[in-house]
Design a protein around this motif. Structure first.
Motif, short mmCIF file in Angstrom:
data_model
loop_
_atom_site.label_atom_id
_atom_site.label_comp_id
_atom_site.label_asym_id
_atom_site.label_seq_id
_atom_site.Cartn_x
_atom_site.Cartn_y
_atom_site.Cartn_z
N THR A 23 24.72 0.94 26.36
CA THR A 23 23.56 0.05 26.22
C THR A 23 22.95 0.18 24.81
O THR A 23 22.49 -0.80 24.25
N LYS A 24 23.01 1.39 24.24
CA LYS A 24 22.45 1.60 22.90
C LYS A 24 23.26 0.88 21.83
O LYS A 24 22.73 0.41 20.84
N ASN A 25 24.58 0.84 22.03
CA ASN A 25 25.46 0.37 20.94
C ASN A 25 26.02 -1.03 21.14
O ASN A 25 26.68 -1.56 20.25
N PRO A 69 28.80 -11.66 31.54
CA PRO A 69 28.93 -12.71 32.57
C PRO A 69 27.87 -13.79 32.36
O PRO A 69 27.02 -14.02 33.23
N GLN A 70 27.94 -14.45 31.20
CA GLN A 70 26.81 -15.31 30.80
C GLN A 70 26.67 -16.58 31.63
O GLN A 70 25.66 -17.26 31.54
N VAL A 71 27.71 -16.87 32.44
CA VAL A 71 27.59 -18.04 33.32
C VAL A 71 26.72 -17.73 34.53
O VAL A 71 26.34 -18.63 35.29
N LEU A 72 26.42 -16.46 34.72
CA LEU A 72 25.75 -16.05 35.95
C LEU A 72 24.23 -16.10 35.81
O LEU A 72 23.66 -15.40 34.98
N ASN A 121 21.62 -4.57 33.15
CA ASN A 121 21.86 -5.91 32.62
C ASN A 121 20.83 -6.29 31.57
O ASN A 121 19.68 -5.86 31.66
N SER A 122 21.24 -7.15 30.63
CA SER A 122 20.23 -7.78 29.77
C SER A 122 20.12 -9.23 30.23
O SER A 122 21.11 -9.83 30.66
N ILE A 123 18.93 -9.75 30.17
CA ILE A 123 18.73 -11.14 30.61
C ILE A 123 18.54 -12.01 29.37
O ILE A 123 17.80 -11.63 28.45
N MET A 124 19.26 -13.16 29.34
CA MET A 124 19.18 -14.08 28.20
C MET A 124 18.68 -15.42 28.74
O MET A 124 19.45 -16.14 29.37
N GLY A 125 17.41 -15.71 28.60
CA GLY A 125 16.86 -16.92 29.22
C GLY A 125 16.94 -16.76 30.72
O GLY A 125 16.43 -15.78 31.27
N MET A 126 17.61 -17.71 31.37
CA MET A 126 17.72 -17.65 32.83
C MET A 126 18.98 -16.89 33.27
O MET A 126 19.21 -16.70 34.47
N ASN A 127 19.84 -16.54 32.29
CA ASN A 127 21.14 -15.97 32.66
C ASN A 127 21.28 -14.51 32.25
O ASN A 127 20.42 -13.96 31.57
N TRP A 130 24.35 -9.41 28.75
CA TRP A 130 25.42 -8.43 28.95
C TRP A 130 25.13 -7.58 30.17
O TRP A 130 24.01 -7.54 30.65
N SER A 131 26.20 -6.94 30.63
CA SER A 131 26.07 -6.07 31.77
C SER A 131 26.86 -4.80 31.47
O SER A 131 28.02 -4.88 31.07
N VAL A 132 26.21 -3.66 31.60
CA VAL A 132 26.90 -2.38 31.43
C VAL A 132 27.04 -1.78 32.83
O VAL A 132 26.05 -1.48 33.50
N CYS A 133 28.29 -1.66 33.26
CA CYS A 133 28.55 -1.24 34.65
C CYS A 133 29.09 0.18 34.64
O CYS A 133 30.26 0.42 34.31
#
Ligand code: BTN
Length: 247
Positions: A23-25, A69-72, A121-127, A130-133
Protein backbone atom coordinates in the motif's frame (compact mmCIF):
# COMPACT_ATOMS: atom_id res chain seq x y z
CA UNK A 1 -1.54 -20.86 -16.77
CA UNK A 2 -2.04 -17.71 -14.84
CA UNK A 3 -2.62 -14.68 -17.10
CA UNK A 4 -2.69 -11.88 -14.57
CA UNK A 5 -1.83 -13.00 -11.06
CA UNK A 6 1.84 -13.48 -10.17
CA UNK A 7 3.38 -12.52 -13.55
CA UNK A 8 5.75 -10.44 -11.44
CA UNK A 9 6.76 -11.50 -7.92
CA UNK A 10 8.76 -9.25 -5.61
CA UNK A 11 10.39 -11.47 -2.98
CA UNK A 12 11.52 -9.86 0.26
CA UNK A 13 13.44 -11.64 3.00
CA UNK A 14 11.93 -9.58 5.74
CA UNK A 15 9.35 -6.81 5.91
CA UNK A 16 6.99 -5.38 8.53
CA UNK A 17 3.95 -6.48 6.54
CA UNK A 18 3.53 -7.18 2.82
CA UNK A 19 0.27 -5.21 2.90
CA UNK A 20 2.08 -2.20 4.39
CA UNK A 21 4.85 -2.48 1.80
CA UNK A 22 2.39 -2.76 -1.08
CA UNK A 23 0.00 0.00 0.00
CA UNK A 24 2.93 2.35 0.72
CA UNK A 25 4.64 1.78 -2.62
CA UNK A 26 1.82 1.09 -5.07
CA UNK A 27 1.54 4.64 -6.35
CA UNK A 28 5.31 5.13 -6.49
CA UNK A 29 6.18 2.00 -8.51
CA UNK A 30 3.11 1.66 -10.70
CA UNK A 31 3.27 -2.13 -10.54
CA UNK A 32 1.44 -4.04 -13.24
CA UNK A 33 -1.82 -5.74 -12.30
CA UNK A 34 -1.33 -9.05 -10.53
CA UNK A 35 2.09 -8.15 -9.07
CA UNK A 36 2.79 -10.07 -5.87
CA UNK A 37 4.81 -8.83 -2.91
CA UNK A 38 5.92 -11.87 -0.93
CA UNK A 39 7.92 -12.08 2.28
CA UNK A 40 9.73 -14.98 3.90
CA UNK A 41 9.16 -13.30 7.23
CA UNK A 42 6.91 -10.52 8.50
CA UNK A 43 7.89 -8.59 11.61
CA UNK A 44 4.48 -7.05 12.04
CA UNK A 45 2.07 -9.20 10.06
CA UNK A 46 -1.39 -7.69 10.26
CA UNK A 47 -4.72 -9.42 10.67
CA UNK A 48 -8.29 -8.12 10.50
CA UNK A 49 -9.23 -5.20 12.76
CA UNK A 50 -5.89 -4.45 14.41
CA UNK A 51 -5.01 -8.05 15.16
CA UNK A 52 -1.64 -9.57 14.28
CA UNK A 53 -0.79 -12.51 12.02
CA UNK A 54 1.56 -15.17 13.34
CA UNK A 55 4.00 -17.00 11.11
CA UNK A 56 7.35 -18.71 11.63
CA UNK A 57 9.96 -17.50 9.09
CA UNK A 58 10.07 -19.49 5.82
CA UNK A 59 7.27 -21.84 6.79
CA UNK A 60 4.18 -20.25 5.31
CA UNK A 61 2.99 -18.14 2.41
CA UNK A 62 2.74 -14.46 3.25
CA UNK A 63 2.00 -12.19 0.34
CA UNK A 64 -0.10 -9.40 -1.11
CA UNK A 65 -1.53 -9.21 -4.62
CA UNK A 66 -1.91 -5.85 -6.32
CA UNK A 67 -5.09 -5.48 -8.40
CA UNK A 68 -6.73 -2.61 -10.26
CA UNK A 69 -10.38 -3.72 -10.51
CA UNK A 70 -11.41 -0.28 -11.71
CA UNK A 71 -14.60 -1.51 -13.37
CA UNK A 72 -15.93 -2.44 -9.95
CA UNK A 73 -18.18 0.05 -8.17
CA UNK A 74 -16.90 0.60 -4.61
CA UNK A 75 -20.27 -0.69 -3.40
CA UNK A 76 -19.36 -4.17 -4.71
CA UNK A 77 -15.92 -4.41 -3.15
CA UNK A 78 -16.87 -7.55 -1.23
CA UNK A 79 -16.63 -9.40 -4.55
CA UNK A 80 -12.84 -9.07 -4.30
CA UNK A 81 -12.96 -10.83 -0.93
CA UNK A 82 -15.03 -13.60 -2.46
CA UNK A 83 -12.66 -14.04 -5.40
CA UNK A 84 -9.57 -14.27 -3.21
CA UNK A 85 -11.21 -16.57 -0.66
CA UNK A 86 -12.47 -18.87 -3.43
CA UNK A 87 -8.98 -19.06 -4.93
CA UNK A 88 -7.34 -19.89 -1.60
CA UNK A 89 -10.07 -22.41 -0.73
CA UNK A 90 -9.59 -24.02 -4.16
CA UNK A 91 -5.93 -24.62 -3.37
CA UNK A 92 -6.60 -25.92 0.16
CA UNK A 93 -9.05 -28.35 -1.48
CA UNK A 94 -6.14 -29.92 -3.38
CA UNK A 95 -4.70 -31.05 -0.04
CA UNK A 96 -7.83 -32.15 1.79
CA UNK A 97 -11.64 -32.15 1.97
CA UNK A 98 -13.85 -30.14 4.29
CA UNK A 99 -12.64 -26.76 3.09
CA UNK A 100 -14.92 -23.85 3.88
CA UNK A 101 -14.97 -20.08 3.74
CA UNK A 102 -15.91 -18.65 7.09
CA UNK A 103 -17.53 -15.29 6.51
CA UNK A 104 -16.19 -12.87 5.60
CA UNK A 105 -13.04 -14.43 4.17
CA UNK A 106 -11.27 -16.88 6.47
CA UNK A 107 -10.44 -20.20 4.90
CA UNK A 108 -11.19 -23.14 7.14
CA UNK A 109 -10.38 -26.83 7.09
CA UNK A 110 -13.01 -28.48 9.24
CA UNK A 111 -13.38 -26.10 12.16
CA UNK A 112 -9.85 -24.66 11.98
CA UNK A 113 -8.42 -21.66 10.18
CA UNK A 114 -5.77 -22.33 7.54
CA UNK A 115 -5.69 -18.90 5.89
CA UNK A 116 -6.55 -15.29 6.60
CA UNK A 117 -7.15 -12.52 4.09
CA UNK A 118 -6.73 -8.78 4.57
CA UNK A 119 -7.92 -6.60 1.71
CA UNK A 120 -7.22 -2.87 1.51
CA UNK A 121 -8.77 -0.82 -1.28
CA UNK A 122 -8.42 2.71 -2.59
CA UNK A 123 -11.57 4.34 -3.87
CA UNK A 124 -11.46 6.44 -7.08
CA UNK A 125 -14.70 8.39 -7.44
CA UNK A 126 -17.44 5.77 -7.32
CA UNK A 127 -15.12 2.88 -8.19
CA UNK A 128 -12.21 0.94 -6.79
CA UNK A 129 -8.80 2.31 -7.73
CA UNK A 130 -6.42 -0.32 -6.44
CA UNK A 131 -6.80 -3.28 -4.19
CA UNK A 132 -4.04 -4.84 -2.10
CA UNK A 133 -5.10 -8.38 -1.22
CA UNK A 134 -3.02 -9.81 1.61
CA UNK A 135 -3.03 -13.55 2.09
CA UNK A 136 -1.50 -15.56 4.92
CA UNK A 137 -1.71 -19.28 4.22
CA UNK A 138 -0.36 -21.69 6.84
CA UNK A 139 1.65 -24.27 4.95
CA UNK A 140 4.49 -25.98 6.83
CA UNK A 141 4.13 -24.58 10.35
CA UNK A 142 3.20 -27.36 12.77
CA UNK A 143 2.85 -25.47 16.04
CA UNK A 144 1.36 -22.07 16.79
CA UNK A 145 2.22 -20.22 19.96
CA UNK A 146 0.84 -16.74 19.35
CA UNK A 147 -2.63 -17.36 20.69
CA UNK A 148 -4.54 -17.66 17.39
CA UNK A 149 -7.68 -19.52 18.51
CA UNK A 150 -7.80 -22.44 16.07
CA UNK A 151 -4.94 -22.52 13.55
CA UNK A 152 -4.12 -25.39 11.21
CA UNK A 153 -1.63 -25.84 8.34
CA UNK A 154 -1.66 -27.70 5.04
CA UNK A 155 1.21 -29.84 6.37
CA UNK A 156 -1.25 -31.46 8.74
CA UNK A 157 -2.82 -33.02 5.63
CA UNK A 158 0.35 -33.86 3.75
CA UNK A 159 2.84 -36.69 4.15
CA UNK A 160 5.87 -34.57 3.38
CA UNK A 161 7.13 -30.99 3.58
CA UNK A 162 5.34 -28.80 1.04
CA UNK A 163 7.30 -26.73 -1.49
CA UNK A 164 6.09 -23.17 -0.95
CA UNK A 165 6.69 -22.25 -4.61
CA UNK A 166 4.42 -25.06 -5.82
CA UNK A 167 1.59 -23.91 -3.56
CA UNK A 168 2.16 -20.30 -4.62
CA UNK A 169 1.87 -21.28 -8.30
CA UNK A 170 -1.40 -23.06 -7.59
CA UNK A 171 -2.70 -20.01 -5.75
CA UNK A 172 -1.82 -17.75 -8.69
CA UNK A 173 -3.72 -20.01 -11.07
CA UNK A 174 -6.79 -20.42 -8.87
CA UNK A 175 -7.10 -16.75 -7.98
CA UNK A 176 -6.43 -15.80 -11.61
CA UNK A 177 -9.33 -17.98 -12.72
CA UNK A 178 -11.75 -16.41 -10.26
CA UNK A 179 -10.48 -12.89 -10.93
CA UNK A 180 -11.07 -13.31 -14.66
CA UNK A 181 -14.61 -14.51 -13.92
CA UNK A 182 -15.09 -11.27 -11.98
CA UNK A 183 -13.71 -9.15 -14.84
CA UNK A 184 -16.05 -10.98 -17.24
CA UNK A 185 -18.96 -9.86 -15.05
CA UNK A 186 -20.06 -13.40 -14.18
CA UNK A 187 -21.07 -12.42 -10.68
CA UNK A 188 -23.67 -15.18 -10.30
CA UNK A 189 -20.94 -17.79 -10.68
CA UNK A 190 -18.90 -16.18 -7.91
CA UNK A 191 -21.89 -15.79 -5.60
CA UNK A 192 -22.95 -19.41 -6.12
CA UNK A 193 -19.47 -20.80 -5.49
CA UNK A 194 -19.05 -18.65 -2.37
CA UNK A 195 -22.41 -19.77 -0.95
CA UNK A 196 -21.48 -23.35 -1.73
CA UNK A 197 -18.31 -23.09 0.36
CA UNK A 198 -19.75 -20.95 3.15
CA UNK A 199 -19.03 -22.34 6.63
CA UNK A 200 -22.27 -23.26 8.45
CA UNK A 201 -24.42 -22.28 5.43
CA UNK A 202 -27.99 -23.48 5.94
CA UNK A 203 -27.04 -25.19 9.22
CA UNK A 204 -28.68 -24.48 12.52
CA UNK A 205 -26.04 -23.27 15.01
CA UNK A 206 -25.38 -21.09 18.02
CA UNK A 207 -24.34 -17.44 17.76
CA UNK A 208 -24.20 -14.37 19.91
CA UNK A 209 -24.82 -10.73 19.07
CA UNK A 210 -25.42 -7.64 21.18
CA UNK A 211 -28.84 -9.00 22.13
CA UNK A 212 -27.34 -12.21 23.55
CA UNK A 213 -27.02 -15.84 22.51
CA UNK A 214 -29.35 -17.30 19.90
CA UNK A 215 -29.85 -20.20 17.53
CA UNK A 216 -30.05 -19.39 13.86
CA UNK A 217 -29.21 -20.43 10.31
CA UNK A 218 -26.87 -18.60 7.95
CA UNK A 219 -28.96 -17.65 4.93
CA UNK A 220 -26.18 -16.04 2.91
CA UNK A 221 -24.35 -12.78 2.39
CA UNK A 222 -25.89 -9.69 0.80
CA UNK A 223 -24.25 -7.75 -2.05
CA UNK A 224 -22.36 -5.45 0.28
CA UNK A 225 -20.95 -8.43 2.16
CA UNK A 226 -23.08 -8.40 5.28
CA UNK A 227 -23.93 -11.77 6.82
CA UNK A 228 -27.58 -12.78 6.96
CA UNK A 229 -28.70 -15.08 9.76
CA UNK A 230 -32.29 -16.23 10.13
CA UNK A 231 -32.90 -16.38 13.86
CA UNK A 232 -35.09 -19.14 15.25
CA UNK A 233 -37.57 -16.43 16.14
CA UNK A 234 -38.05 -15.93 12.37
CA UNK A 235 -36.23 -12.60 12.28
CA UNK A 236 -33.61 -12.14 9.53
CA UNK A 237 -30.62 -10.37 11.12
CA UNK A 238 -27.92 -8.55 9.13
CA UNK A 239 -24.39 -8.24 10.48
CA UNK A 240 -21.21 -6.34 9.74
CA UNK A 241 -17.87 -7.89 10.63
CA UNK A 242 -17.44 -8.46 14.38
CA UNK A 243 -21.12 -7.83 15.16
CA UNK A 244 -21.80 -11.53 15.53
CA UNK A 245 -19.82 -14.29 17.16
CA UNK A 246 -19.92 -17.94 16.14
CA UNK A 247 -20.25 -20.11 19.28
C1 BTN B 1 -6.88 -12.28 9.29
O1 BTN B 1 -6.87 -11.70 10.36
O2 BTN B 1 -7.47 -13.34 9.15
C2 BTN B 1 -6.16 -11.70 8.10
C3 BTN B 1 -4.72 -12.13 8.07
C4 BTN B 1 -3.97 -11.65 6.84
C5 BTN B 1 -2.51 -12.01 6.91
C6 BTN B 1 -1.77 -11.65 5.66
S1 BTN B 1 -0.10 -12.23 5.68
C7 BTN B 1 0.27 -11.30 4.27
C8 BTN B 1 -0.46 -9.97 4.40
N1 BTN B 1 0.36 -9.02 5.12
C9 BTN B 1 -0.16 -8.73 6.32
O3 BTN B 1 0.35 -7.97 7.17
N2 BTN B 1 -1.33 -9.38 6.49
C10 BTN B 1 -1.67 -10.17 5.33
Amino acid sequence: MSEIIGKKIIKLDEVDSTNNYATKNIEKYNWSEGTIVLARQQLKGRGQINSSWESEPNKNLLFSIVLYPQVLPAHYQFLISKVIALGVAGVAKKYTDNVFIKWPNDVYIGHKKVAGILIENSIMGMNIGWSVCGIGLNVNQRKFTGGAPNPVSLIHFSEKEIQLDDTLNMLCEEIDGWYRILLAGEIDKIDAAYADRLYRYNEKALYSDNNGTFTGTIAGVNEIGQLLIRKDTGLMATYNFKQVEYL
